[in-house]
Motif scaffolding. Structure first.
Motif, PDB file in Angstrom:
ATOM      1  N   ILE A 227       0.865  -1.175   0.000  1.00 41.86           N
ATOM      2  CA  ILE A 227       0.000   0.000   0.000  1.00 41.86           C
ATOM      3  C   ILE A 227       0.906   1.231   0.000  1.00 41.86           C
ATOM      4  O   ILE A 227       1.808   1.343   0.831  1.00 41.86           O
ATOM      5  N   ALA A 343      -2.006  -1.299  -3.744  1.00 43.50           N
ATOM      6  CA  ALA A 343      -2.967  -0.193  -3.614  1.00 43.50           C
ATOM      7  C   ALA A 343      -2.251   1.135  -3.405  1.00 43.50           C
ATOM      8  O   ALA A 343      -1.134   1.184  -2.885  1.00 43.50           O
ATOM      9  N   TYR A 365      -5.557  -1.272  -6.695  1.00 38.86           N
ATOM     10  CA  TYR A 365      -6.631  -0.555  -6.006  1.00 38.86           C
ATOM     11  C   TYR A 365      -6.273   0.912  -5.784  1.00 38.86           C
ATOM     12  O   TYR A 365      -5.112   1.253  -5.554  1.00 38.86           O
ATOM     13  N   THR A 370      -6.432  -4.071  -0.010  1.00 38.96           N
ATOM     14  CA  THR A 370      -6.016  -5.199  -0.859  1.00 38.96           C
ATOM     15  C   THR A 370      -6.798  -6.472  -0.548  1.00 38.96           C
ATOM     16  O   THR A 370      -6.765  -7.429  -1.331  1.00 38.96           O
TER      17      THR A 370
END
Length: 417
Positions: A227, A343, A365, A370
């Motif tokens: 992320i 993401a 994303y 996720t």
């Protein structure tokens, strides 16, 4: 033994390919009912597997993957019923038309035939694979991990009982119960019977299958997921997403393992992250820049080891790295990611677009966890695997991924000029 299983599966696949959607759904409904009606036998077998796994020193993450509860088993049965509600892709005409020669051509979806799946301590995979294979008219040969052999055997026994009561051969779904690893090597060369092989396990299993199999292999399920928190992200919503992605079920392949934080937001974001991770019981593994901002905070924090950027923790551990910019983040993901799920948390449309276009993962994303990379969450029903390769399926593999197609030509005594 495997020769007989292969022959039985191939023979069963010919019968399954002829079933109507109604007949396949009838089998699946009976399987779901029997999983609930005979849950005690399956749960007892699972308890025995768990006892042995604890004696053998399995990690908490692996024990969580292995464990069945009445609620989890009911959820598995409900997943089978959900597959009944999905559109059957078999027989679907993908495209076609009338050629200049007068031949009417169409491309029609058909079952693959026999699917082989090798997996580790995930008893739900047994039912997920069986239900998806049956819905698409495929037979299945399953080789679960030695940690779950009792659970898998009890589950397959229930499935085979439902098959036989519906007038179908038990060979449609079979499990290799022996833990002998030599049988895996033998299975990898059963191209006479198995049409596609799916390994679901660690990197070592995937490497073995890619190198040794004479059967087409679909690899995936190893999730070093990232992320990125860019400098426009809002702290509270970002923390909510990170908590979900890390803690909802840490032992899954779509759990975030590395957090990449933009240097422009790091001094404000990392102390807030420390407080949130302390509350969630997460240990942070930080690079030098992140460590300086996290030390003294409430969360447990240790220096990150470089090799940890390439590993799945599958536990309440999270790498944290401060990045200079989005280029830095994308370069890190390209070097250390597994093309599973990544993401970005951002309020900048340009950064979102760049991330989507430049990160080459099976699921990407924007401002979302996720943890959504899952067949049921994607509306595909239960999944057979998450593919991180590009042929012939990618991402969560639902029903269509278990079909191929054949070309069908209809003529009127038509010959080639």
């Amino acid at each position: 033994m495997l020769e007989q299983m292969g022959a039985a599966a191939k023979a069963a696949s010919y019968k399954l390919a002829l079933l109507s959607s109604r007949e396949k759904n009838s089998v699946l409904e009976k399987i779901a009912d029997y999983l609930e009606a005979q849950s005690q036998e399956i749960l007892l077998a699972n308890e025995q597997d768990l006892l042995e796994a604890r004696r053998n020193g399995l990690s908490e993450a692996m024990l969580d993957r292995l464990a069945l509860t009445p609620a989890r088993l009911k959820g598995i049965a409900d997943d089978v019923r959900q597959v009944c509600n999905l559109a059957d892709p078999v027989g679907q005409v993908i495209d076609g038309g009338l050629l200049d020669s007068g031949l009417r051509l169409e491309r029609r979806r058909v079952p693959l035939g026999v699917i082989g799946v090798i997996y580790e301590a995930r008893p739900n995979v047994t039912v997920d694979v069986a239900s998806l294979c049956l819905k698409t008219g495929n037979a299945a040969i399953l080789r679960g991990g030695k940690e779950t052999w009792r659970t898998n055997a009890a589950t397959v026994k229930v499935i085979q009982q439902a098959l036989e009561e519906c007038g179908l051969p038990a060979g449609a779904v079979q499990a290799i119960e022996s833990p002998d690893r030599a049988l895996v090597n033998e299975m990898l060369r059963m191209d006479k019977y198995i049409d596609m092989l799916i390994p679901r396990g660690g990197a070592g299993l995937h490497k073995l299958c890619r190198e040794q199999s004479t059967i087409p292999v679909i690899t995936g399920g190893i999730g070093v997921c990232h992320i990125v928190v860019d400098d426009s992200a809002e702290i509270e919503p970002a923390l909510k997403i990170i908590v979900n992605a890390k803690t909802q079920r840490p032992s899954t392949c779509n759990t975030v393992e590395t957090l990449l934080v933009h240097q422009g937001i790091a001094s404000a974001f990392l102390p807030a992250l420390s407080k949130q991770m302390a509350e969630s019981g997460v240990t942070l593994h930080a690079d030098a820049s992140a460590l300086a901002l996290l030390q003294g905070g409430p969360a447990s924090v240790v220096p990150v080891k470089v090799e940890q950027y390439d590993d799945e923790f599958l536990s309440l551990d999270l790498n944290v790295k401060v990045i200079a910019d989005l280029d830095d983040a994308i370069a890190h993901i390209r070097e250390h990611g597994t093309q599973h799920s990544d993401a970005i948390l951002t309020r900048t449309l340009r950064n979102a677009d760049r991330f989507v276009n430049e990160v080459d993962s099976s699921a990407v994303y924007v401002n979302a966890s996720t943890r959504f990379t899952d067949g049921a969450q994607f509306g595909l029903g239960a999944e057979v695997a998450v593919s991180t390769q590009k042929l012939h399926a990618r991402g969560p593999m639902g029903l269509e991924a278990l079909t191929t197609y054949k070309w069908i030509g209809f003529g009127d005594d038509t010959i080639r000029a």
